[in-house]
Design a protein around this motif. Structure first.
Motif, PDB file in Angstrom:
ATOM      1  N   ALA A   1       0.697  -1.467   0.048  1.00 12.12           N
ATOM      2  CA  ALA A   1      -0.404   0.009  -0.622  1.00 12.12           C
ATOM      3  C   ALA A   1       0.531   1.271   0.007  1.00 12.12           C
ATOM      4  O   ALA A   1       1.591   1.309   0.362  1.00 12.12           O
ATOM      5  CB  ALA A   1      -1.315   0.270   1.172  1.00 12.12           C
TER       6      ALA A   1
ATOM      7  N   CYS B   1       0.474  -2.099  -7.515  1.00 12.18           N
ATOM      8  CA  CYS B   1      -0.016  -1.201  -6.115  1.00 12.18           C
ATOM      9  C   CYS B   1      -1.053  -0.745  -6.343  1.00 12.18           C
ATOM     10  O   CYS B   1      -1.332   0.351  -7.412  1.00 12.18           O
ATOM     11  CB  CYS B   1       0.828  -1.008  -5.639  1.00 12.18           C
TER      12      CYS B   1
ATOM     13  N   LYS C   1      -7.420   3.239  -2.500  1.00 13.19           N
ATOM     14  CA  LYS C   1      -8.431   2.288  -1.726  1.00 13.19           C
ATOM     15  C   LYS C   1      -8.481   3.252  -0.693  1.00 13.19           C
ATOM     16  O   LYS C   1      -7.248   4.248  -0.832  1.00 13.19           O
ATOM     17  CB  LYS C   1      -7.044   1.284  -1.492  1.00 13.19           C
TER      18      LYS C   1
ATOM     19  N   ILE D   1      -7.045   0.599   4.002  1.00 17.07           N
ATOM     20  CA  ILE D   1      -5.552   0.443   4.270  1.00 17.07           C
ATOM     21  C   ILE D   1      -4.992  -0.043   5.694  1.00 17.07           C
ATOM     22  O   ILE D   1      -4.475  -1.123   5.502  1.00 17.07           O
ATOM     23  CB  ILE D   1      -5.119   0.992   3.847  1.00 17.07           C
TER      24      ILE D   1
ATOM     25  N   ASN E   1      -2.753  -0.603  -3.510  1.00 13.47           N
ATOM     26  CA  ASN E   1      -3.760   0.049  -2.307  1.00 13.47           C
ATOM     27  C   ASN E   1      -2.995   1.594  -3.042  1.00 13.47           C
ATOM     28  O   ASN E   1      -2.193   1.805  -1.540  1.00 13.47           O
ATOM     29  CB  ASN E   1      -2.906  -0.984  -1.633  1.00 13.47           C
TER      30      ASN E   1
ATOM     31  N   ILE F   1      -2.343  -7.001   4.388  1.00 11.99           N
ATOM     32  CA  ILE F   1      -1.308  -5.727   3.876  1.00 11.99           C
ATOM     33  C   ILE F   1      -0.174  -5.492   4.947  1.00 11.99           C
ATOM     34  O   ILE F   1      -0.267  -5.668   5.780  1.00 11.99           O
ATOM     35  CB  ILE F   1      -2.091  -3.741   3.703  1.00 11.99           C
TER      36      ILE F   1
END
Lengths: 399, 507
Positions: free
Chosen positions: B90, B115, B268, B273, B117, B282
């Motif tokens: 993230a 990624c 996100k 997250i 996120n 994550i």
């Protein structure tokens, strides 16, 4: 080759001998040439000047580079900056020469009285001052003249008019209008400047300007102090400056312009005083209403040229955010504290994030008190502030 | 003495100022920049004190707690990121002190590792706002629109506390004849409004009954990561169903830049997250110029959550509240940066610095582009064309559009247990002015003072379940059961707006 007489006359017309300085500087570049010569002769360690970024913007620069001083020459009416605090910060370590508007010089003198700066280390080349303008208001004036504000390359205030010169695709265009007419339409000078009666910096070492000069490339110079005389002599003797004695007519013209400006300022002061027609209770309401918007950011104290307090000041120390007074202790203490020292420069109002009319408020309180005490701050370093709070220290050290 | 032209990063207004450095290059102070069209030389408390923000301890370059050279930290970050699965990664950047160019670089860095996120703090609202109304959260309005408005509605916003440089515009509008109406739980103590619609905390929905008030108005509200999405829906509904405009201020300087530049990227929600980190889904987090633990409510909990990560990379100019980062990389303070931001009015502003350090850190890990290339991409994506950057122009304009929003429902606050007779309302958001002049009191009503048996000098204890806070108080003209706080407390609002709390005299 001119030589300054052993016993100096007080009034001169003077100009830079160097063509480039004479061309770029206002009124023949006397101020720039004098600063450069003072630096070269080691009278000063640095010059504190305002470096032009554009017609609308200038930044303070402390420099020992003659070229940088030369770059900073020329009129700059859109930078309502007061240099006092920079003098306070640096004059303990360095000998400084600087151009001063009357409000700069008055601030420096008040700080010197409070032992924040030693005047021995400061050479003030005073500039006659009709006014400064807020740069964004000057942009509005440019737009009002029908010019693209970004294309304006020069500005000048003379003969009661604001001149702007634009350069659009290589073509210069000059427009002007009388200040009085502009101000009637809501454009023009800062409120503090409109009502300022100190137009000639008689408290500085030299007072310079175009009033009384018969040539736009000559500066009318008034030599006011021994330090001023030293600076002036040096500028002439070192070959930087050419001089002639000011004609009697010029001296009269200067006095007449000054008197006229003072009269107009007094009239503006009357006109702008929104409180004079109010009753006592209405005036109180006005103060409460205006000061209730204060967010206590401290900016007015920070920029105040006569405030010598540091972080631990009465205005901040006695203020408690939890109090719910109609007027906060911060504002009350500042009003009382400045009653004998406010020079009405308007710096506080310039930075107030909620546009409190601080110049008017401070003036309402301080002017009456200063009249009562027979004391005008910032005019004479030998005059002790009447409400000086450390009387014993003053007596012991100064007398 | 060096005078640097700069921008305040305290909120989305982006006030212009100068930072004056002493000859030694250490001591700084703020000088007011009167030429700045955003603020005309005026600054709020944060701006006036901005130099103290830059006096904080600088970040070090480190790997596993050991100080290393920057190249080594960058190399370690690159290798560690390569070793992670895309779904385990993230990237978070609250856009307070990041430039448009850094945002472009940050997004491409995330994309480089596959990624999706990525959070700039506002993703939770994407599902709430219809596509055709997205412009409202993305872009603000020029302040000239405030100056010229004939009716202004302050929607749960005290401009003196939240955005003082907006307050002067509202005062100016009033001078120009505007009517100002506030919709709030409490009357503004400075009396800026001509009319107050006082909202009972449990009856927010009843504002609908006053819908006609919003006709022909400029509604001014605020959007922060903690804004209740239902409240945003409510504002959008009021906007859509009346002839009004909605102007949302944000706490982060480059919010508009982040919205516009991050549009087509995998995003996100920030809170999702953190939930993913908590659940172990994550495992690696790259934080760009973001002190999450320092900025968010319940910072200790955030720090505890992130301690569960396998990899925490922090790129920041200053030390943060985290002490668990595996890799820290030192970037430059904001004022030194070369780059641009977009303020809430839509002005593209140059920061004023010369350094590309922060950008080059990310480019060293990622694509290795030069500043000019990234800058051009940012300009292109912002739709700026080839025109020169000019602070006097509104370069990122918005066009008002018609849209429809279903009539929203505001759920009543949870809680209401024994003793929870008070509502805590955060008068400001926790991202504001982090760490500078923290308040040490809350505001309560005179009735509450009497009921709680308080005397001057006492402290109150505010509790929500296990969370307790002891703090001073101020008496204000408030509804009886309201506790107002500008201080960041340990108590989290349950739904972003306010929360039920127990309040008593601290023993």
């Amino acid at each position: 080759m001119e030589e300054v007489k052993a016993k100096m006359s007080r009034y001169y017309l003077a100009w830079a001998k160097d063509d480039a300085i004479r061309k770029k500087g206002a009124n023949g570049g006397f101020v720039t040439a004098t600063l450069v010569s003072a630096l070269e002769a080691d009278f000063i360690d640095v010059a504190l000047v305002v470096k032009k970024k554009s017609v609308y913007e200038g930044i303070p620069v402390l420099t020992n580079d003659p070229e940088e001083i030369k770059e900073s020459s020329g009129s700059l009416h859109c930078v309502p900056l007061n240099l006092t605090k920079y003098v306070v910060e640096y004059a303990a370590k360095k000998r400084i020469g600087l151009p001063t508007k009357p409000c700069d010089a008055r601030g420096i003198i008040e700080q010197a009285k409070r032992r924040q700066a030693s005047l021995e280390n400061v050479y003030m080349i005073g500039l006659n001052c009709g006014a400064t303008l807020h740069p964004l208001r000057m942009r509005e004036i440019a737009a009002y003249y029908g010019l693209d504000p970004d294309s304006v390359v020069r500005e000048e205030i003379k003969e009661g008019k604001i001149f702007l010169v634009s350069d659009e695709e290589g073509k210069e265009k000059e427009k002007w209008m009388k200040i009085d007419e502009l101000e009637e339409k809501g454009y023009g000078r800062r409120d503090a400047c409109k009502s300022c009666v100190t137009k000639i910096p008689t408290m500085a070492d030299l007072a310079c300007g175009n009033w009384g000069s018969n040539d736009e490339k000559k500066t009318f110079v008034d030599v006011l102090t021994d330090k001023g005389e030293t600076l002036f002599k040096n500028a002439v003797d070192s070959g930087y400056v050419a001089i002639e004695e000011a004609p009697g007519k010029g001296i009269e013209t200067r006095q007449r312009i000054d008197a006229g400006m003072q009269k107009r300022a007094a009239s503006w002061k009357e006109k702008m005083d929104a409180l004079k027609a109010l009753s006592r209770s209405e005036r109180f309401e006005f103060y409460v209403d205006a000061l209730k918007n204060c967010i206590h950011c401290g900016a007015c104290k920070e920029v105040c040229p006569v405030c010598a307090c540091e972080e631990d000041a009465k205005c901040t120390g006695l203020y408690d955010e939890r109090d719910s007074y109609a007027i906060s202790m911060y504002n009350l203490v500042r009003i009382f504290h400045l009653m004998d020292s406010c020079i009405h420069c308007g710096q506080c109002e310039d930075v107030c994030p909620v546009d409190i009319p601080l110049t008017l408020i401070q003036r309402r309180f301080s002017e009456r008190m200063q009249r009562h005490l027979g004391y005008t701050p910032g005019m004479d370093v030998t005059k002790k502030p009447p409400l000086y709070e450390t009387e014993l220290r003053w007596s012991a050290e100064a007398e | 003495m060096k005078t640097n032209s700069s921008i305040c990063h305290g909120c989305s207004i982006g006030c212009g100022l100068y930072l004056v450095e002493s000859e030694e290059g250490e001591k700084r102070k703020v000088l007011h920049r009167t030429t700045s069209p955003m603020n005309e030389g005026k600054l709020c408390r944060f701006g006036t004190d901005l130099h103290t923000y830059y006096e904080r301890e600088t970040m070090i370059n480190s790997v596993d707690g050991k100080e290393v050279k920057q190249d080594e930290a960058i190399k370690a970050a690159k290798e560690s990121l390569k070793g992670m699965k895309p779904e385990e990664l993230a990237f978070i950047a609250l856009p307070g002190t990041i430039t448009n160019e850094e945002i472009v670089s940050f997004l491409s860095l995330a994309a480089e590792f596959g990624c999706e996120n990525v959070s700039f703090g506002f993703e939770r609202f994407f599902g709430v706002v219809p596509e055709e109304a997205a412009y409202i959260i993305e872009k603000g309005l020029p302040f000239s629109e405030v100056d010229g408005a004939s009716k202004i509605i302050l929607f749960f916003l005290d401009p003196f506390v939240h955005y003082p440089l907006l307050a002067r515009r509202i005062l100016k509008a009033k001078k120009n004849g505007a009517k100002v109406i506030e919709v709030s739980f409490a009357k503004n103590e400075r009396g800026i409004a001509d009319e107050t619609v006082l909202v009972v905390p449990t009856e927010v929905e009843r504002i609908k009954e006053k819908k006609e008030l919003f006709e022909d108005s400029l509604i001014i509200g605020e959007l922060t990561p903690y804004t209740n999405p239902q409240l945003l829906s409510f504002m959008l509904w009021l906007n859509a169903s009346t002839a009004s405009r909605l102007f949302l201020l944000k706490p982060f300087l480059n919010s508009t830049g982040a919205f516009l530049l991050g549009k087509d990227s995998g995003r996100k929600d920030l809170f999702e997250i953190l939930e993913g980190v908590e659940k172990g889904e994550i495992k690696a987090l790259y934080l760009l110029e973001t002190d999450l633990a320092g900025a968010m409510l319940g910072g200790e909990g955030v720090a505890e959550t992130t301690s569960k990560l396998d990899l925490l990379i922090e790129q920041n100019a200053f030390r943060t509240h985290f002490d668990t980062a595996g890799i820290t990389i030192c970037s430059e303070p904001f004022f030194m940066k070369k780059g641009t931001v977009v303020n809430v009015e839509g002005r593209v502003l140059e920061i004023g610095g010369e350094s590309e350090k922060g950008l080059q850190i990310m480019e060293s890990i990622g694509k290795g582009r030069k500043y000019e290339e990234v800058h051009e991409e940012a300009k292109k994506r912002l739709g700026l064309g080839d025109s020169e950057i000019n602070e006097f122009e509104i370069a990122v304009k918005r066009e008002e559009r018609k849209f429809e929003v279903a009539e929203p429902k505001i759920e009543k606050e949870e809680g209401g247990g024994a003793g929870e007779e008070y509502f805590l309302w955060y008068k400001t958001n926790p991202f504001f002015w982090n760490g500078i002049r923290a308040k040490n009191f809350v505001e309560i009503s005179p009735v509450a003072m009497k009921e709680l048996g308080l005397f001057r000098g006492d402290e109150v204890e505010i509790a929500q379940g296990e969370q307790k806070e002891r703090i001073g108080f101020k008496i204000s003209d408030l509804p009886q059961n309201l506790v107002l706080s500008e201080a960041k407390l340990a108590i989290k609002p349950l739904q972003g707006l306010l929360t039920r709390v127990e309040t008593r005299r601290a023993e």
